[in-house]
Design an enzyme around this catalytic site. Sequence first.
Site, PDB file in Angstrom:
ATOM      1  CB  CYS A  54     -23.229 -19.905  17.012  1.00 45.74           C
ATOM      2  SG  CYS A  54     -21.519 -19.845  16.442  1.00 45.74           S
TER       3      CYS A  54
ATOM      4  CG  ASP B  23     -20.797 -13.900  11.835  1.00 47.17           C
ATOM      5  OD1 ASP B  23     -21.674 -14.643  12.295  1.00 47.17           O
ATOM      6  OD2 ASP B  23     -19.598 -13.979  12.140  1.00 47.17           O
TER       7      ASP B  23
END
Length: 321
Positions: free
Chosen positions: A131, A200
């Site tokens: 990512c 996250d």
Amino acid sequence: MEHPDLHSAVTDAANDIAEMEIRGAATIADAAAAALGEQAESSAADSPEAFRVEIRTAARRLHETRPTAVSLPNALRYVLRGMRGDTVEELRESVVESAAEFRRELDQAQDNLGRIGANRLRDGDTIMTHCHSTDALSCVEQALEQGKEIHAIVKETRPRKQGHITARQLRDWGVPVTLIVDNAARRYLDEADHVLVGADSIAADGSVINKVGTSGLAVNARERGVPIMVAAQTLKLHPDTMTGHTVEIEMRDEREVLSLDEREDVGDVTVENPAFDVTPPRYVDAIVTERGQFPPESIVTLMRELFGDQQGGEPWDEPEL
Ligand code: RUB
């Protein structure tokens, strides 16, 4: 009371976060704080109560965009906790200042985290990324500033290909980049010295919630003996998990996986598109924060220190008096 008007800065930021024009946990937090500041700055509220309702409504609108990155509610909570005063002017000033302070601290925390994380990277090391994480990249940036040579194997990260953002950034810094499809990761782990990812949310048991595919990568890396380093500012620590809450995993639209034509071609099948997954703490070697690096099992100690007994709750909850 009438429904307060939301400034376009808030509605635009909320739409951009939902559509992933603004994405990545730290960037989302920064944009949300900035939008709350603008709402406060331009508020036409005619009473302190109307002002408070307006700011809380803006916070709700921003919060309902994406559910997994705790940096978003943590940012909103930070700004709202700074809201103080008896007049509209005092309240306005306090929210504007609180939002600005949050954004300054976010930048500072990312730099400090980068300096700590860079110590794990040796001259000549190869990292494998998944990512696009600004916290993870901060570690690379600081390592480069220390004069170390770093190579990168970058997973493209389906379905949204955020790996391309990582590849571009590393290339701009002069890092030699090898871009691979996600399925090639296990093969290339033999050439990697570290897996370096962001987060996250971090749960109290040290589980890491990050872009889907992180957990499979971590399991493979452990099997190959490659250490897994998670770069995550304390803003990613999820206070609600201290009382046993789990983190909601966002499910996104199937159109990210199949185009309309492909959909027609494939026909009547179910498509699932979870955006994140959970990596259990036993697959993580270190969580690097701006307050130092921690084995995942001990992150709860830092959480107790930072949050005390206070639970997360909704950012717009009225503070208990
Ligand atoms: C982004 C993602 C990132 C974390 C950390 O997912 O999973 O690894 O948000 O990023 P998405 P940062 O693209 O779906 O938002 O370190 O920049 O906060």
